[in-house]
Enzyme design. Structure first.
Site, short mmCIF file in Angstrom:
data_model
loop_
_atom_site.label_atom_id
_atom_site.label_comp_id
_atom_site.label_asym_id
_atom_site.label_seq_id
_atom_site.Cartn_x
_atom_site.Cartn_y
_atom_site.Cartn_z
N VAL A 68 0.87 -1.18 0.00
CA VAL A 68 0.00 0.00 0.00
C VAL A 68 0.91 1.23 0.00
O VAL A 68 1.77 1.36 0.87
CB VAL A 68 -0.91 0.00 1.25
CG1 VAL A 68 -1.76 1.27 1.29
CG2 VAL A 68 -1.78 -1.24 1.27
N ASN A 97 -5.52 12.25 -6.97
CA ASN A 97 -5.69 12.51 -8.39
C ASN A 97 -5.85 11.21 -9.19
O ASN A 97 -4.88 10.49 -9.45
CB ASN A 97 -4.45 13.31 -8.87
CG ASN A 97 -4.61 13.81 -10.28
OD1 ASN A 97 -5.07 13.09 -11.15
ND2 ASN A 97 -4.20 15.06 -10.51
N TYR A 218 6.44 21.92 9.18
CA TYR A 218 6.84 20.71 8.44
C TYR A 218 7.91 19.96 9.25
O TYR A 218 7.82 18.75 9.44
CB TYR A 218 7.37 21.11 7.07
CG TYR A 218 7.89 19.96 6.24
CD1 TYR A 218 7.03 19.07 5.62
CD2 TYR A 218 9.27 19.77 6.09
CE1 TYR A 218 7.51 18.01 4.86
CE2 TYR A 218 9.76 18.71 5.33
CZ TYR A 218 8.88 17.84 4.71
OH TYR A 218 9.37 16.79 3.97
#
Ligand SMILES: NC(=O)c1ccc[n+]([C@@H]2O[C@H](COP(=O)([O-])OP(=O)(O)OC[C@H]3O[C@@H](n4cnc5c(N)ncnc54)[C@H](OP(=O)(O)O)[C@@H]3O)[C@@H](O)[C@H]2O)c1
Length: 342
Positions: A68, A97, A218
């Site tokens: 996965v 997408n 981040y």
């Protein structure tokens, strides 16, 4: 030996004789420190350039197992999907997408033919919604998942001081990088525990171990990924599950906005080839008290060794601050140029 030098050596030796215990202590400390650095360096060199990692067959390759991959439509995730398919896994491609994921599935089918199955699962990790995770769990229910690559990640559009950063973007970065990693892992791990085999690769960043000014949020999320991986690795190693935090410096991709590879910046293809050939081997992170971390790509490994073994961390933080200031200046100039053209 000249008489001057001879005198100097004799006077030093007599000093040693005056303080025998202190001299022995200093000698021993020096020898131990030298040995420690030498062993760390030998481990880094041999793991990075010579020794292979675990064979992927250990995690179900060519036996019908699935890999996965989140963030599978582009960059590093796309390349993990292709190379894991070539290694003999069926691939579940996860991102937003559909068209780009379809392209990855087509590339896999072209390279591997009908020996590999692919499926697409559309998830927008920034939404963190129950329905998406419930769907994902339903898809996973019948799958023998041998490998999970938590690759999905979001960073800043350009380096920005935290006080000026967009609040929605900060929320998205935390939700995608932290909640996405935790929730997908939670959905897959119980099956791996039951089967007593599995490999979980969590995409980390140098920004997680070396604080990254102007990418503070981040940087914090990647520190989470690193510590989460270390803790989880220890929890599940008794079940023959390997959890690895991939400590990554720049790679050519949309996220890094770097288009050409160089000595320290590989293409996704070269990066993923290193990562998959060094599973279970810390490489640049050898003996640096980060038990689940690997820095598999040789250029990144060299930097990691310099930062953690030689000890250039503060230097690297200042260097990153300067680099990010420059990147921001150039990005703002480009935006201004484009605005003028319109
Ligand atoms: N490239 C580097 O220099 C670098 C350095 C250190 C660490 N990393 C880490 O490596 C990982 C991959 O980075 P990359 O450079 O390959 O990035 P990338 O080329 O920008 O690809 C990001 C992937 O994440 C997916 N994604 C982004 N937002 C998403 C969302 N909200 N929901 C679902 N999927 C989403 C994108 O797919 P869609 O947009 O199609 O959904 C794409 O597949 C990240 O975790 C990153 O932090 C990269």
């Amino acid at each position: 030996m000249s008489s001057g030098l001879q005198k100097l050596v004799q006077s030093k030796l007599s000093e040693v004789n005056e303080w025998p215990l202190l001299s022995a202590f200093l000698l021993l400390t020096g020898a131990l420190t030298f040995t420690k650095y030498a062993l760390k360096t030998i481990a880094f060199l041999s793991q990075t350039f010579i020794l292979p990692g675990h064979n992927l067959k250990k995690f179900g390759a060519k036996k019908g197992a699935w890999a996965v991959v989140t963030g599978a439509s582009d960059g590093i995730g796309r390349e993990f999907s292709i190379q894991l398919a070539q290694a003999g896994y069926n691939i579940l491609l996860v991102a937003r997408n559909n068209r780009m994921l379809g392209d990855v599935a087509a590339a896999i089918s072209e390279k591997c033919g009908s020996s590999v199955e692919t499926r697409i699962e559309l998830v927008d990790f920034s939404k963190n919604d129950e329905a998406s995770y419930a769907n994902l769990k339903t898809v996973l229910a019948g799958m023998d998942v041998g490998v999970l690559v938590n690759c999905v990640g979001r960073s800043y559009d350009m380096p920005t001081y935290f006080a000026e950063a967009d609040e929605k973007l900060m929320d998205d970065i935390i939700t995608i990088n932290v909640a996405g990693t935790v929730r997908v892992t939670r959905a897959i791990l119980p099956g791996m525990v039951a089967r007593k085999r599995g490999l979980i690769l969590n995409l980390g960043s140098f920004a997680g171990s070396v604080p990254s000014p102007m990418l503070a949020t981040y940087s914090g999320t990647k520190a989470f990924v690193s510590t989460f991986s270390d803790a989880l690795a220890e929890e599940v190693k008794g079940h023959s599950i390997v959890v690895e935090h991939l400590n990554t410096y720049f790679v050519v991709s949309k996220m890094s906005n770097i288009k050409r590879p160089s000595l320290f910046v590989p293409t996704p293809k070269a990066y993923v080839r290193s990562a998959l050939s060094k599973i279970g081997s810390p490489c640049g992170a050898a003996f640096t008290n980060r038990p689940a971390t690997s820095t598999p790509y040789w250029g990144h490994a060299l930097l990691d060794w310099a930062i953690h073994v030689v000890g250039w961390k503060q230097l690297f933080i200042s260097h990153t601050h300067g680099l990010h200031t420059d990147i921001r200046r150039r990005a703002l100039r480009k935006i201004a140029r484009e605005a003028k053209k319109e």
